[in-house]
Structure formats: C-alpha cells, structure tokens
Motif scaffolding. Structure first.
Motif, PDB file in Angstrom:
ATOM      1  N   GLU A 142      22.581  38.189  19.598  1.00 25.02           N
ATOM      2  CA  GLU A 142      23.313  36.948  19.837  1.00 25.02           C
ATOM      3  C   GLU A 142      22.399  35.743  19.791  1.00 25.02           C
ATOM      4  OE1 GLU A 142      25.862  34.790  23.371  1.00 25.02           O
ATOM      5  OE2 GLU A 142      24.513  36.452  23.773  1.00 25.02           O
ATOM      6  N   VAL A 143      22.892  34.683  19.191  1.00 32.30           N
ATOM      7  CA  VAL A 143      22.230  33.384  19.230  1.00 32.30           C
ATOM      8  C   VAL A 143      23.258  32.402  19.737  1.00 32.30           C
ATOM      9  CG1 VAL A 143      20.949  31.675  17.937  1.00 32.30           C
ATOM     10  CG2 VAL A 143      20.963  34.039  17.167  1.00 32.30           C
ATOM     11  N   ILE A 193      28.205  33.334   7.529  1.00 29.80           N
ATOM     12  CA  ILE A 193      27.356  33.579   6.355  1.00 29.80           C
ATOM     13  C   ILE A 193      26.800  34.993   6.426  1.00 29.80           C
ATOM     14  CG2 ILE A 193      25.430  32.717   4.996  1.00 29.80           C
ATOM     15  CD1 ILE A 193      25.529  30.188   6.778  1.00 29.80           C
ATOM     16  N   ASP A 194      26.987  35.755   5.364  1.00 29.11           N
ATOM     17  CA  ASP A 194      26.349  37.068   5.270  1.00 29.11           C
ATOM     18  C   ASP A 194      24.855  36.855   5.078  1.00 29.11           C
ATOM     19  OD1 ASP A 194      25.326  39.592   4.346  1.00 29.11           O
ATOM     20  OD2 ASP A 194      27.393  40.168   3.874  1.00 29.11           O
ATOM     21  N   SER A 195      24.046  37.509   5.895  1.00 30.32           N
ATOM     22  CA  SER A 195      22.596  37.298   5.813  1.00 30.32           C
ATOM     23  C   SER A 195      22.034  37.669   4.446  1.00 30.32           C
ATOM     24  CB  SER A 195      21.881  38.115   6.899  1.00 30.32           C
ATOM     25  OG  SER A 195      22.118  39.502   6.718  1.00 30.32           O
ATOM     26  N   LYS A 225      11.840  27.134  14.299  1.00 28.33           N
ATOM     27  CA  LYS A 225      11.253  28.023  15.295  1.00 28.33           C
ATOM     28  C   LYS A 225      12.329  28.841  15.986  1.00 28.33           C
ATOM     29  CE  LYS A 225       8.013  29.731  17.867  1.00 28.33           C
ATOM     30  NZ  LYS A 225       6.974  30.620  17.301  1.00 28.33           N
ATOM     31  N   HIS A 226      13.469  28.237  16.223  1.00 30.22           N
ATOM     32  CA  HIS A 226      14.584  28.960  16.831  1.00 30.22           C
ATOM     33  C   HIS A 226      15.012  30.126  15.948  1.00 30.22           C
ATOM     34  CE1 HIS A 226      18.439  29.850  18.645  1.00 30.22           C
ATOM     35  NE2 HIS A 226      19.022  29.612  17.498  1.00 30.22           N
ATOM     36  N   PHE A 227      15.169  29.870  14.648  1.00 36.55           N
ATOM     37  CA  PHE A 227      15.583  30.931  13.737  1.00 36.55           C
ATOM     38  C   PHE A 227      14.508  32.020  13.630  1.00 36.55           C
ATOM     39  CE2 PHE A 227      18.548  27.661  12.286  1.00 36.55           C
ATOM     40  CZ  PHE A 227      19.711  28.406  12.157  1.00 36.55           C
ATOM     41  N   LEU A 231      15.989  35.766  14.261  1.00 35.91           N
ATOM     42  CA  LEU A 231      16.290  36.536  13.055  1.00 35.91           C
ATOM     43  C   LEU A 231      15.497  37.846  13.028  1.00 35.91           C
ATOM     44  CD1 LEU A 231      16.305  33.663  10.400  1.00 35.91           C
ATOM     45  CD2 LEU A 231      18.281  35.020  11.124  1.00 35.91           C
ATOM     46  N   PRO A 232      16.065  38.902  12.457  1.00 38.26           N
ATOM     47  CA  PRO A 232      15.356  40.189  12.385  1.00 38.26           C
ATOM     48  C   PRO A 232      14.192  40.120  11.392  1.00 38.26           C
ATOM     49  CG  PRO A 232      17.417  40.298  11.163  1.00 38.26           C
ATOM     50  CD  PRO A 232      17.427  38.982  11.867  1.00 38.26           C
ATOM     51  N   GLU A 233      13.014  40.535  11.834  1.00 39.48           N
ATOM     52  CA  GLU A 233      11.831  40.509  10.971  1.00 39.48           C
ATOM     53  C   GLU A 233      11.945  41.509   9.833  1.00 39.48           C
ATOM     54  OE1 GLU A 233       8.318  41.000  13.258  1.00 39.48           O
ATOM     55  OE2 GLU A 233       8.467  39.031  14.220  1.00 39.48           O
TER      56      GLU A 233
END
Length: 294
Positions: A142-143, A193-195, A225-227, A231-233
């Motif tokens: 969650e963000v 948006i689909d990643s 920086k937030h993203f 976001l998954p590395e």
C-alpha cells in the motif's frame, strides 16, 4: 476509536491553543509536540501517530518547518500520518494541496473549522481501511493517498499449478505472482496504471512524472524518493537522482556513456556513479534470464 496526534509548531502558545481545541474531541489523543523540523520528524517516527498538526510558515526560521517535512516521512514510513496544516498565511494553501493534506487551517484556529477538519480526517482514515486488507503480501502493498499499489485480480493473472507433495496425495495450489496496479489519485480522480506499462519515473521538484509505453505521461504529486521507497525492487530500480527505470523495459546499457536505453524507442536515460550498483544489478538480472551473448 482513539487517534493519536502530534503538534509541530515553533510557537509554544499556538501549540497550547491547538491542543486545547483538540482536547474537546474524544477521539483524539495527544502524544507530544515539537518546535522544529528534526524533533518533529523524530517524534513522528518514534510514535507513528495517526494525525499531525503542522506549521509550515514558522516565525522562527531556524526551526526549518515546511512542507518538506512530509516528504521526509515517506523515506521511512510505509504509512504516513494524515496532516492538517495550521498556519497564519493562506498563500501556501495551493502548495499544501499538492501534498494532499487533510485540511489547511488558518490561525487563530476556529472551533467550527477545526471540527470540519477532524471530520475530514476521520473520513480519510476510514477510506484507507479497505486498502489495508492485504491478501497477498508478496504481490500487494500500500502507498497512501496519491500512489496506492494494489493487486490486480483478473482470471488471466491467476493460475493453478498442481503438484504432488512427498508422502501425500494432496495437491498444492501455487499462485502466480500477480501484476501490480498503481493508483494515482489527484483531487478525486483515480487513475489505475499497470506497472508493466510504465517505462520510467522522472523527478520534477516535489512531483514525479510517470512515463508510459503508449507515450502518455502522468504526474503524481509525490517525490521520486517516495516511489523509490514503495516500488518493488524486483521491477523498478533507481539509476539517477532524476530517474527510476522499469528493469523489464531496458533494451541496452552503455556503461561507457553511462546511459540506459528504453525498449522500442529512442529514449535513453543517464545513470550516475552513485547508482552504478543498481545498473550492475539490471545487467545481472537480464543475463540470468533467456540470454545469449554474441
């Protein structure tokens, strides 16, 4: 339900006044107060309150209080407290709205405006609850507010694989990792948006431009920086102070010119030495797949 709150204000009298009004609301529980940027951030990280009353135009400029404090919180917290701005100037209201604060209250605080702000806060907390119910932590996270990442539940993204466990005939169902959907919310507009459609993220001061493979660009009022934090590395890596790239969209990496190329386009993004380890990681990941070096 009682919600904890912290007051961050350089004026002790204003802290007392804010607390006095807040005490009239039974669902609010005071935790602590701070009069400068560093102490405010540390208090929030320590207590992780649900609500923060924040002064962003302090009389004492050495206190360094400003909207940048909100950005700082996203570096460390996956769930950032709701923010209510309390200040004497209305000129910063538009800028504050970009951070999607709950409300913007002018000093001296008015009890009726304060009540409306608390009702907005309560509604915002309740609206977040559905997103807190995570079914598959490996594929969902969650963000808050502008960027909400949640699982995409469609039949084509779910697959069953049956296998036999030793010493038992019971089949085991293995779920395929589901793709992520990023929800960018702005003033009641929800954009999903689909990643996999994202090429890269580009910093633009306190906002971030999201570039898609169809040529479209969407602006989110969150910092790069937030993203980077949420976001998954496994799919997204930062390669520059201004760029986060979708690893799956890289077609070429030129280490001599320090640039990465995007698939099916002429776009090339610079990478910096400070993020060279991430670029090496991209190279290794590509090489570990179906890869033939010629």
């Amino acid at each position: 339900m009682s919600h904890t709150y912290i007051i961050i204000d350089d004026n002790p009298d204003d802290v007392t006044k804010t607390q006095a009004i807040a005490e009239r609301f039974r669902n609010l529980s005071f935790v602590a107060s701070a009069n400068n940027y560093d102490d405010g951030v540390n208090l929030i990280l320590e207590h992780q309150p649900r609500l923060v009353f924040l002064e962003i135009d302090p009389s004492d400029k050495k206190s360094s209080l400003s909207l940048s404090l909100i950005n700082e919180l996203y570096r460390y917290l996956s769930v950032v407290p709701k923010i209510i701005i309390t200040t004497s100037k209305k000129e910063l209201a538009y800028e504050a709205l970009k951070y999607e604060v709950v409300d913007y209250l002018l000093k001296p605080l008015d009890i009726n405006d304060f009540r409306k702000a608390i009702l907005k806060f309560d509604r915002a907390i309740k609206s977040d609850l559905p997103h807190m119910e995570v079914k598959n932590p490996a594929a969902t996270f969650e963000v808050l507010d502008e960027a909400i990442v949640e699982e995409l539940e469609t039949d084509e993204n779910a697959v069953e694989i049956k296998t036999v466990v030793p010493n038992t005939d019971a089949p085991v169902t293995i779920a395929k990792e589901q793709s992520l959907i990023i929800c960018v919310k702005s003033y009641g507009d929800y954009r999903y948006i689909d990643s996999n459609d994202i090429l890269y993220f580009e910093a633009d001061n306190n906002s971030t431009d999201i570039h898609l493979n169809n040529g479209e660009m969407i602006t989110a009022f969150k910092t790069l920086k937030h993203f980077e934090t949420v976001l998954p590395e496994s799919q997204f890596l930062r390669i520059h102070n201004s760029y986060i790239i979708n690893v799956n969209q890289v077609s070429r990496i030129h280490t001599g010119n320090t640039v990465c190329y995007i698939k099916n386009s002429t776009t090339k993004l610079p990478f910096s030495k400070s993020y060279k380890d991430n670029v090496d990681l991209i190279i290794n990941r590509i090489a570990s797949g179906n890869y033939l070096e010629i």
